[in-house]
Design a protein around this motif. Structure first.
Motif, mmCIF file in Angstrom:
data_model
loop_
_atom_site.group_PDB
_atom_site.id
_atom_site.type_symbol
_atom_site.label_atom_id
_atom_site.label_comp_id
_atom_site.label_asym_id
_atom_site.label_seq_id
_atom_site.Cartn_x
_atom_site.Cartn_y
_atom_site.Cartn_z
ATOM 1 N N UNK A 26 0.824 -1.213 0.000
ATOM 2 C CA UNK A 26 0.000 0.000 0.000
ATOM 3 C C UNK A 26 0.858 1.264 0.000
ATOM 4 N N UNK A 27 2.086 1.145 0.524
ATOM 5 C CA UNK A 27 2.960 2.310 0.609
ATOM 6 C C UNK A 27 3.454 2.753 -0.759
ATOM 7 N N UNK A 28 3.471 1.846 -1.708
ATOM 8 C CA UNK A 28 3.984 2.167 -3.044
ATOM 9 C C UNK A 28 2.884 2.558 -4.026
ATOM 10 N N UNK A 29 1.629 2.501 -3.610
ATOM 11 C CA UNK A 29 0.535 2.786 -4.534
ATOM 12 C C UNK A 29 0.596 4.220 -5.060
ATOM 13 N N UNK A 30 0.758 5.189 -4.157
ATOM 14 C CA UNK A 30 0.757 6.589 -4.584
ATOM 15 C C UNK A 30 1.958 6.928 -5.453
ATOM 16 N N UNK A 31 3.219 6.544 -5.065
ATOM 17 C CA UNK A 31 4.343 6.815 -5.977
ATOM 18 C C UNK A 31 4.160 6.182 -7.348
ATOM 19 N N UNK A 32 3.684 4.929 -7.377
ATOM 20 C CA UNK A 32 3.463 4.277 -8.671
ATOM 21 C C UNK A 32 2.390 5.001 -9.483
ATOM 22 N N UNK A 33 1.353 5.458 -8.802
ATOM 23 C CA UNK A 33 0.286 6.179 -9.498
ATOM 24 C C UNK A 33 0.812 7.493 -10.088
ATOM 25 N N UNK A 34 1.668 8.186 -9.341
ATOM 26 C CA UNK A 34 2.256 9.436 -9.847
ATOM 27 C C UNK A 34 3.078 9.168 -11.104
ATOM 28 N N UNK A 35 3.825 8.058 -11.103
ATOM 29 C CA UNK A 35 4.599 7.700 -12.293
ATOM 30 C C UNK A 35 3.680 7.427 -13.479
ATOM 31 N N UNK A 36 2.569 6.759 -13.229
ATOM 32 C CA UNK A 36 1.638 6.465 -14.320
ATOM 33 C C UNK A 36 1.056 7.753 -14.919
ATOM 34 N N UNK A 37 0.821 8.744 -14.080
ATOM 35 C CA UNK A 37 0.309 10.033 -14.559
ATOM 36 C C UNK A 37 1.389 10.783 -15.324
ATOM 37 N N UNK A 38 2.616 10.644 -14.885
ATOM 38 C CA UNK A 38 3.702 11.430 -15.476
ATOM 39 C C UNK A 38 4.207 10.835 -16.788
ATOM 40 N N UNK A 39 4.281 9.502 -16.896
ATOM 41 C CA UNK A 39 4.841 8.863 -18.085
ATOM 42 C C UNK A 39 3.901 9.003 -19.277
ATOM 43 N N UNK A 40 4.423 9.406 -20.443
ATOM 44 C CA UNK A 40 3.610 9.362 -21.668
ATOM 45 C C UNK A 40 3.642 7.955 -22.257
ATOM 46 N N UNK A 41 2.595 7.572 -22.931
ATOM 47 C CA UNK A 41 2.599 6.266 -23.595
ATOM 48 C C UNK A 41 3.603 6.298 -24.752
ATOM 49 N N UNK A 42 4.199 5.171 -25.102
ATOM 50 C CA UNK A 42 5.195 5.166 -26.186
ATOM 51 C C UNK A 42 4.665 5.731 -27.493
#
Length: 318
Positions: A144-160
């Motif tokens: 659960x501690x990694x959910x928010x950091x991972x979610x931020x990465x998903x928002x920040x990364x553009x799709x290829x």
């Protein structure tokens, strides 16, 4: 002699009684779920174990409820329409998304687990043991501690594809993040510490004589891994694949965070559509859960021999 034989028989009887009790204890929730899926709503609220009259229609009603209160439609002339919300059947779409997510994650975990496990087991490099211990220590971090950091990465990364379109200045090129895509459902979970540990322990049990013979024949690490190690690693490959696929199949929290449209949701999130503000039709939820678990049971029945062998072979190697 008869006394020893009697003692042995009583011991075996006690062991079998304990094992049968444990098996019944493990099977009870599944039996309760299946029997509950055949009850009326009134019977489930009363806590009845056996249905007075099996309601097989609960399964149809559960599928209709997951499809937005409309029956599923299959058009042979356009078979792919069954994956759409308007013309098809959402439970089929949920299963399709779950399969894509599960198979993609399994492929990634087997690749990273094999390469990293082999490196930690067979290759000597500075800080290998320290790095491996640090890797194992990350297993103590709550997911659960990694959910928010991972979610931020998903928002920040553009799709290829959107990144390539933007880089090439293609018309109508717009940046799009990983939210509501298969990338977000698969990529964050293609490497797990447990799979690396599993492969490392198995690879360490392969006789050194095979490695020495391969070196004498001029084989590199990659050739030894592909030609010798992987053919011997079928049990651990199947074990890791089964555990990973099971984890993907049961995933709920992460897919709920990174998917917005029903067309991208896996089956566990789809089951939540049976929980509404008006209340939960428990019998339909149990029917949906029963349908959901059937593929996993079938998969395990086919692979149980390899699963048990893989777990027992990993064992207690240093």
């Amino acid at each position: 002699m008869n006394r020893d034989k009697l003692k042995s028989q009583l011991t075996n009887l006690g062991i079998h009684a304990i094992l049968i009790s444990g098996a019944l204890f493990m099977v009870f929730p599944f039996a309760w779920m299946i029997l509950g899926s055949l009850q009326t709503f009134h019977e489930t609220t009363l806590g009845t174990f056996l249905p007075e009259q099996p309601m097989w229609s609960n399964y149809y009603d559960a599928i209709v409820a997951m499809n937005g209160a409309k029956p599923c439609v299959f058009d042979p002339a356009a078979p792919l329409d069954i994956l759409t919300r308007e013309k098809g059947c959402m439970i089929v779409r949920y299963f399709f998304n779950t399969m894509v997510m599960g198979l993609g994650t399994v492929l990634g975990v087997l690749t990273t687990g094999t390469l990293a496990g082999y490196a930690f087991a067979r290759m000597n490099f500075p800080g290998r043991e320290t790095l491996f211990k640090l890797l194992l220590a990350t297993m103590m971090i709550p997911g659960e501690l990694t959910l928010i950091p991972n979610y931020v990465f998903m928002v920040w990364f553009p799709t290829p594809e959107s990144w390539i379109a933007t880089a090439l200045n293609l018309p109508n090129a717009e940046p799009h993040n990983w939210i509501d895509t298969y990338y977000a459902l698969i990529i964050p979970w293609i490497a797990t510490v447990f799979s690396i540990f599993l492969f490392r322990q198995f690879f360490r049990g392969i006789p050194n004589e095979l490695f020495d013979a391969a070196l004498l024949d001029g084989a590199t690490h990659s050739r030894f891994l592909i030609s010798v190690v992987l053919p011997l690693s079928k049990p651990v490959l199947i074990t890791s694949a089964l555990l990973t696929f099971l984890g993907s199949w049961n995933a709920l929290m992460w897919p709920m965070l990174v998917t917005n449209s029903p067309e991208m949701r896996p089956i566990q999130v789809g089951l939540r559509s049976l929980i509404t503000e008006a209340g939960t039709q428990t019998q339909l939820l149990l029917a949906g859960a029963t349908v959901t678990i059937i593929p996993i049971i079938i998969l395990y029945l086919f692979l149980q021999r390899w699963f048990v062998e893989g777990i027992s072979n990993v064992g207690i190697r240093g």
